[in-house]
Design an enzyme around this catalytic site. Structure first.
Site, mmCIF file in Angstrom:
data_model
loop_
_atom_site.group_PDB
_atom_site.id
_atom_site.type_symbol
_atom_site.label_atom_id
_atom_site.label_comp_id
_atom_site.label_asym_id
_atom_site.label_seq_id
_atom_site.Cartn_x
_atom_site.Cartn_y
_atom_site.Cartn_z
ATOM 1 N N SER A 176 -0.128 -1.441 -5.179
ATOM 2 C CA SER A 176 -0.497 -2.532 -4.260
ATOM 3 C C SER A 176 -1.338 -2.129 -3.055
ATOM 4 O O SER A 176 -1.840 -2.998 -2.354
ATOM 5 C CB SER A 176 0.749 -3.259 -3.771
ATOM 6 O OG SER A 176 1.202 -4.147 -4.755
ATOM 7 N N SER B 109 -0.987 -6.082 -4.397
ATOM 8 C CA SER B 109 -0.621 -7.203 -3.564
ATOM 9 C C SER B 109 -1.194 -7.130 -2.143
ATOM 10 O O SER B 109 -1.260 -8.154 -1.461
ATOM 11 C CB SER B 109 0.894 -7.317 -3.478
ATOM 12 O OG SER B 109 1.443 -6.202 -2.793
ATOM 13 N N LYS C 272 0.091 -6.020 7.081
ATOM 14 C CA LYS C 272 0.497 -6.814 5.915
ATOM 15 C C LYS C 272 1.722 -7.653 6.258
ATOM 16 O O LYS C 272 2.618 -7.184 6.975
ATOM 17 C CB LYS C 272 0.805 -5.879 4.736
ATOM 18 C CG LYS C 272 1.049 -6.597 3.406
ATOM 19 C CD LYS C 272 1.278 -5.609 2.265
ATOM 20 C CE LYS C 272 1.507 -6.304 0.946
ATOM 21 N NZ LYS C 272 1.744 -5.363 -0.169
#
EC number: 6.3.5.7
Lengths: 96, 488
Positions: free
Chosen positions: B176, B152, B76
């Protein structure tokens, strides 16, 4: 207190080092008012004798020895700087 | 059959026995990226040359026995990678191409030699539930590209679901990891607060943030967490608690497991399809010898308001560091120093990030601190106490991960509160700090995945994995693959 005024938005924006045009100030006032109004529901709860939780682990004052260590060089520290001069980060003047 | 249909453990064995090479795996990863990522947009930064170079280097190693050795992975983009661009999906960091160090999780992975193929898309600074707040082209759901992948960590979930990588790392502040895992039909674990070092994770809300793995199977997930978990002297909030061998907990045996099902998690707002899938899952647990009872987490309805006050307050402080001085994009329109801060931040941050900074700054400002920030910290205690009480009596808490399957792109962007409600079932877990996983437990009529959330006690990821694995092995949901449906 669920209505956030445009003046309040401008004051908070200044604290946060952000700026908005007139239209965005109005929109931000509306959106923040709606979120704060929603958050008012917490007042339904009596928390008079409740301790606040800052984080969930039972950790306090984690200490370490203050020893100097090699980390990054001056050259590395400047690698991502938007502007630099004589081995230092260059910024606009504080006074105009 | 693709190499990516095997589990990580099976691929490790194939590499060990010289049936395949690391180069084969990395080439397959890039072939799939080239095939699908034009539609999925899971990746923000790729470095094929570097990945292939690393693969060839690993193929020369005598000893290929390492856990995760040679396995293609994605990271990420809020996790700092030395020399590899790290943007947090923000235009503010568009030019941050040369980070100076690795996050601890990246160093820990490097020690085992998986191959990081690239950096994954997300909502800007991890603020969002749909990836529509990315400063770049938003990620789409591989099951149907008209739908969002969640957020997210939307890129992290989509990349695994679409077979671009075998595992990815995400971060979870209010859901997330788990929410996009549910939307994309993969396994996503948010470990206990403090279980994994956050050194090198760009901070959003420091009392809530936690890094965790996304994978296709529970066993793969346990393998990755084993590698990245543990105390780190560079993160004073990481806990000095032993890391057990999570893979050894995967016995398939849940006889006598005591499951709590909070009635608030199956209440109004949760769709019938999702409720039905969860009830079916509970029947599977019954058939495996576990028992379940309905319980109450009475303060659940206050979690959302508590979370937005606390996380935005912490974010407003954490994001003060982005000022255009040392790195990032500096505004070219500034006349003086103060003007440079204001213009760089106003031009660099997207709308949702600004909204949260404003909310947080307001909640912390003089005259409002006690009424909002401190009040929320006190309600957090009540929410945590709810969990503590239930977990004294039960081994795990089970419910849905999200109220609905993945919604359509653009469906919820007009009103921030509508978007926030999406995380109503995952947020309480972060506030309490306990571990939670999302695993696939069914599909909607439209063919979109539905996630089952399993929550455990502090530092007891083993029981969560054991429960997740037993369900997975008794069902077929994890074997289905997305076909990239929807209008292109």
């Amino acid at each position: 207190m669920a209505e956030i005024s445009k003046e309040q938005v401008k004051h908070v924006a200044n604290l946060a080092r952000l700026e908005f045009d007139d239209e965005a100030v109005e929109q931000m006032a509306n959106e923040l008012s709606a979120i704060i109004e929603y958050a008012e529901q917490l007042n339904e709860l009596d928390t008079e004798n409740v301790k606040p939780t800052t984080h969930v682990l039972d950790l306090k004052n984690v200490m370490r020895k203050d020893e100097p260590k090699k980390w990054i060089t001056q050259e590395e520290a400047l690698k991502n700087a938007p502007d630099q001069k004589d081995g230092q980060i260059l910024v606009p003047s504080i006074l105009e | 059959m693709s190499l990516f249909d095997y589990t990580i453990k099976e691929l490790e064995a194939k590499l060990h026995n010289h049936e395949i090479t690391v180069e084969d795996l990395v080439k397959e990863s890039y072939a799939q990226i080239k095939k699908v990522d034009g539609d999925v947009h899971a990746f923000l930064t790729l470095d094929e040359e570097k990945a292939l170079e690393k693969a060839r280097e690993l193929d020369k190693c005598e000893d290929k026995s390492g856990i995760l050795f040679g396995i293609p992975a994605g990271i990420k983009d809020n996790i700092v990678t030395k020399g590899l661009r790290t943007t947090c999906a923000s235009q503010f960091l568009d030019n941050f191409t040369d980070p100076l160090y690795n996050a601890t999780v990246v160093d820990k992975l490097d020690a085992e030699n998986p191959v990081a193929v690239g950096k994954l898309n997300m909502d800007e600074f991890a603020m969002g539930s749909s990836n529509e707040n990315s400063g770049y082209e938003p990620t789409r759901n591989p099951w149907n590209i008209d739908h969002v992948p969640g957020g997210s960590s939307g890129g992290s979930a989509a990349a695994v679901a679409a077979g671009e990588v075998l595992f990815s790392l995400g971060s979870d502040t209010g859901g997330s990891i788990r929410q996009p895992a549910a939307f994309c039909g993969v396994v996503g674990m948010k470990p206990t607060y403090g279980r994994v070092s956050r050194f090198g994770l760009v901070a959003f809300a420091s009392s809530l943030d936690q890094i965790g793995p996304l994978t296709r199977t529970v066993e793969d997930n346990a393998r990755v967490l084993e590698v990245i978990a543990g105390h780190d002297k560079m993160d004073s909030t990481s806990a000095d608690v032993d890391v057990p061998a999570y893979t050894e907990a995967l016995t398939g045996d849940v006889k006598g497991l005591k499951i709590a099902v909070p009635k608030e998690y199956l209440a109004e707002g949760v769709s019938e399809e999702v409720k039905n899938s969860v009830m079916e899952a509970l029947k599977v647990y019954e058939s495996l010898g576990a028992t379940w009872e309905e319980v109450s987490l009475p303060h659940s309805k206050y979690a959302l308001a508590t979370y937005y006050l606390l996380s935005s307050s912490e974010a407003s402080a954490n994001l003060a560091r982005f000022d255009g001085v040392r790195y990032g994009v500096r505004s070219e329109n500034a006349k003086n120093m103060l003007d440079m801060f204001v213009k760089s931040r106003s031009e660099g941050f997207g709308d949702e990030v600004k909204r949260r900074i404003m909310l947080g700054t307001f909640a912390l400002s003089s005259g409002y601190y006690d009424a909002y920030y401190k009040k929320a910290q006190k309600v957090r205690t009540l929410i945590k106490n709810d969990f503590d009480k239930i977990l004294e009596e039960y081994d795990v808490i089970v419910g849905p991960t999200t109220p609905t399957p993945a919604f359509k792109v653009g469906e919820k962007t007009s009103d921030p509160l509508t978007m926030y409600v999406n995380d109503i079932l995952t947020i309480p877990v972060n506030l309490a700090g306990v571990p939670g996983i999302s695993i696939p437990c069914g599909f909607s009529e439209e063919g979109l995945p539905i996630g089952l959330q399993i929550i455990g006690n502090y530092f007891d990821e083993s029981t969560v994995y054991r429960a997740a694995h037993a369900f997975e092995q008794a069902t077929e949901h994890h074997k289905k693959r997305p076909q990239l449906g929807g209008a292109k």
